[in-house]
Design an enzyme around this catalytic site. Structure first.
Site, PDB file in Angstrom:
ATOM      1  N   ASP A   1       0.862  -1.216  -0.077  1.00  8.71           N
ATOM      2  CA  ASP A   1       0.120  -0.032   0.023  1.00  8.71           C
ATOM      3  C   ASP A   1       1.053   1.141   0.189  1.00  8.71           C
ATOM      4  O   ASP A   1       1.856   1.446   0.738  1.00  8.71           O
ATOM      5  CB  ASP A   1      -0.935   0.006   1.304  1.00  8.71           C
ATOM      6  CG  ASP A   1      -1.859   0.944   1.364  1.00  8.71           C
ATOM      7  OD1 ASP A   1      -2.839   0.986   0.478  1.00  8.71           O
ATOM      8  OD2 ASP A   1      -1.840   1.834   2.202  1.00  8.71           O
TER       9      ASP A   1
ATOM     10  N   GLU B   1       1.828  -0.745  -5.015  1.00  5.86           N
ATOM     11  CA  GLU B   1       0.779   0.442  -5.361  1.00  5.86           C
ATOM     12  C   GLU B   1       1.377   1.645  -5.346  1.00  5.86           C
ATOM     13  O   GLU B   1       1.722   2.261  -4.142  1.00  5.86           O
ATOM     14  CB  GLU B   1      -0.179   0.310  -4.261  1.00  5.86           C
ATOM     15  CG  GLU B   1      -1.234   1.363  -4.730  1.00  5.86           C
ATOM     16  CD  GLU B   1      -2.181   2.250  -3.545  1.00  5.86           C
ATOM     17  OE1 GLU B   1      -3.232   2.599  -3.715  1.00  5.86           O
ATOM     18  OE2 GLU B   1      -1.539   2.533  -2.513  1.00  5.86           O
TER      19      GLU B   1
HETATM   20  C1  NOJ Z   1      -4.496   3.101  -0.769  1.00  4.12           C
HETATM   21  C2  NOJ Z   1      -5.642   1.955  -0.772  1.00  4.12           C
HETATM   22  O1  NOJ Z   1      -5.857   1.172  -1.865  1.00  4.12           O
HETATM   23  C3  NOJ Z   1      -6.745   2.815  -0.085  1.00  4.12           C
HETATM   24  O2  NOJ Z   1      -7.946   2.212  -0.239  1.00  4.12           O
HETATM   25  C4  NOJ Z   1      -6.371   3.442   1.279  1.00  4.12           C
HETATM   26  O3  NOJ Z   1      -7.365   4.387   1.405  1.00  4.12           O
HETATM   27  C5  NOJ Z   1      -5.046   4.358   1.047  1.00  4.12           C
HETATM   28  N1  NOJ Z   1      -4.127   3.618   0.327  1.00  4.12           N
HETATM   29  C6  NOJ Z   1      -4.529   4.481   2.433  1.00  4.12           C
HETATM   30  O4  NOJ Z   1      -4.210   3.403   3.060  1.00  4.12           O
END
Ligand code: NOJ
Length: 529
Positions: A210, A276
């Site tokens: 993440d 990500e």
């Molecule tokens: C990316 C995640 O996909 C999202 O759902 C989340 O709110 C943020 N990162 C913060 O962790």
């Protein structure tokens, strides 16, 4: 190279299905509480096997106050009782592996929950203490330090800083309840190495990282020069502008992934990690997948591409070129739990669905790996969730609808909510399901050979048959309004225009919709050999 001769690790060309744990299937406590859980996922693994994906990625199921639905972790090595127990994840892993499915879990290293033991200790400790040094606490600016330390905004709206009673401020790039860790403190890296090993020891096949580009902030914590407005350049169909981003994509972050790569490589079985990283260019995305860093990064360029053959071709060629240098393979994604579902993005209704199916068929022909988001195989659209049911922290911070509309629990069967999702008959799950979803359930679509579900199954089968192990160069170009991709002796065509186009000569292997009169209608894709 034929499928039998392939030498790539499993993730290189895998189709990965994203499970949003709250909204996939609800099994506990029997008959369910309206919130999806790990036993629910385990019960539906045969569905994923039959759909034809290679792996699933499960969003966070760790102990959490659920302010951001699990992306606010209070304990990285335990399961939230809402979703089950450690035994439940063991059973899930064993069942998935027995079915030949790999399992990727989510790792949230940029921030913890404000309920994590470290943050509670930080609040209880004094400014300057070692407890505070695990997070980014700073004095404020202005008279009495009453102004935040810099001008950064939270991604969820409002300032990225919150003041604590003794006057210091802490940084949270997301919600107030998600304080950012200070990765310049070695304790943080050591803690996460332990977390990686904990889940690797339990048998997970990989991690989705993440906010992978966020862990380090520019050390000065200087003000951001405010973002400019994106513009199309003369040479590019895609909106691009490079913003000043002292909070993202700092060079030091790559040392973290070099360390993690050593950990992953020390385990057998091609364990992997996918970043990500909403980086600003394909080139900076590729930095995360250098041979000694992570294995994959989500290619959000594809997701953000407007409905245009030229734009699609540009993204395909740029993405392939960018990862080539890193000796990895591209990834492709159209939807996830953070963005509007793609049939809705493409205009909604029958046109949006036709375009969604066409973009999916083109995507499944591209080299590398594809990520699907639960429910896209049913053609689900974004739901206009009533304000009183909205739960996204960004809704509470901005008053804008937020992401709940792509997180509505899946419809499995039946004529009315909860459509076999789980929970007592006649009740609505945690986000209410629309009253008109009966034709979209898995059971309804299974019975219809023209359904979107049947199309996904055909497309995933065809992908394995046609492209497994294909290593030839892939090149995209544009012919009128048609995207043409040549790969493994197959022409992949997608008509993004408004008039029918000629179909290339050859055998039609699969199409995303009917091909009446032997032409390629608008909003349709096909594979021709
Ligand atoms: C990316 C995640 O996909 C999202 O759902 C989340 O709110 C943020 N990162 C913060 O962790």
């Amino acid at each position: 190279m034929s499928g039998a001769e392939r030498s790539h690790p499993w993730w290189y060309d895998a189709v990965v299905y994203q499970v949003y744990v709250r909204s996939f299937a609800d099994a506990m406590p029997a008959p369910g509480d309206g919130i999806g859980d790990l036993p629910g996922i385990t019960s539906r693994l045969p569905y994923l096997r039959e759909l034809g994906v290679d792996a699933l990625w499960i969003t966070p199921f760790y102990t959490s106050p659920q302010k951001d639905h699990g992306y606010d972790v209070a304990d990285y090595t335990d399961v939230d009782p809402l979703f089950g127990t450690l035994d439940d994840i063991d059973r899930l892993l064993e069942t998935a592996h027995g079915l030949g499915l790999r399992v990727i879990v989510d790792l949230v290293p940029n921030h913890t929950s404000d309920q994590h033991a470290w943050f509670r200790a930080a609040l209880a400790a004094a400014p300057g203490s070692k407890e505070r040094a695990r997070y980014i606490f700073r004095p404020g600016r202005g008279k009495d330090g009453a102004e935040p330390p810099n001008n950064w905004d939270s991604i969820f709206g409002g300032p990225a800083w919150t003041r604590v009673p003794d006057g210091e401020w802490y940084l949270h790039l997301f919600d107030t309840s998600q304080p950012d860790l200070d990765w310049r403190n070695p304790e943080v890296g050591d803690m996460f190495e332990g977390v990686l090993r904990f889940w690797l020891d339990r048998g997970v096949d990989g991690f989705r990282v993440d906010v992978a580009h966020g862990l380090y902030k520019e050390a000065s914590l200087r003000d951001q020069v405010r973002p400019k407005k994106a513009k199309k350049s003369a040479e590019s169909m895609v909106e691009r502008v490079l913003n000043d981003e002292p909070m993202w994509d700092q060079p030091e972050v790559h040392d973290v992934y070099r360390r993690w790569r050593e950990v992953l490589d020390s385990y057998p079985g091609d364990r992997m990690a996918v970043a990500e990283a909403w980086t600003q260019t394909a080139a900076s995305m590729a930095m995360f997948i250098r041979p000694d860093e992570l294995h994959q990064a989500f290619n959000f360029g594809w997701l953000g591409t407007p409905w245009s053959a030229e734009a699609f071709a540009e993204v395909v060629n740029d993405s392939i070129a960018a990862v080539a240098a890193a000796a990895s393979a591209p990834t492709w994604v159209l939807s996830n739990h953070d963005v509007e579902r793609h049939p809705t993005r493409y205009g909604g209704g029958p046109v949006g669905l036709a375009r969604g199916r066409a973009a999916t068929l083109a995507m499944l022909a591209l080299p590398g790996s594809a990520y699907l988001y639960q429910g896209e195989e049913l053609g689900l659209e974004q739901v206009d969730v009533p304000p009183e049911a909205r739960q996204d922290p960004s809704w509470f911070r901005t008053g804008k609808p937020g992401r709940d509309g792509c997180r509505v629990p899946l419809p499995w069967s039946g004529d009315a909510p909860p459509y076999g999702f789980g929970g007592p008959a006649g009740t609505q799950p945690w986000i209410p399901q629309p009253a008109d979803w009966a034709p979209l359930t898995v059971a309804a679509q299974d019975a219809d050979p023209d359904s979107t579900l049947a199309f996904y199954k055909r497309a995933l089968t065809a992908r394995r048959e046609v492209f497994a192990g294909a290593d030839e160069e892939t090149v995209a170009h544009v012919d009128g309004d048609v995207l043409v991709v040549r790969r493994a002796g197959v022409s992949v065509v997608l008509n993004a225009g408004t008039y029918p186009a000629a179909l290339p000569e050859g055998e039609v292997l699969i199409s995303s919709g009917p091909l009446p009169g032997g032409v390629l209608p608008p909003d349709t894709a096909a594979w021709i050999r």
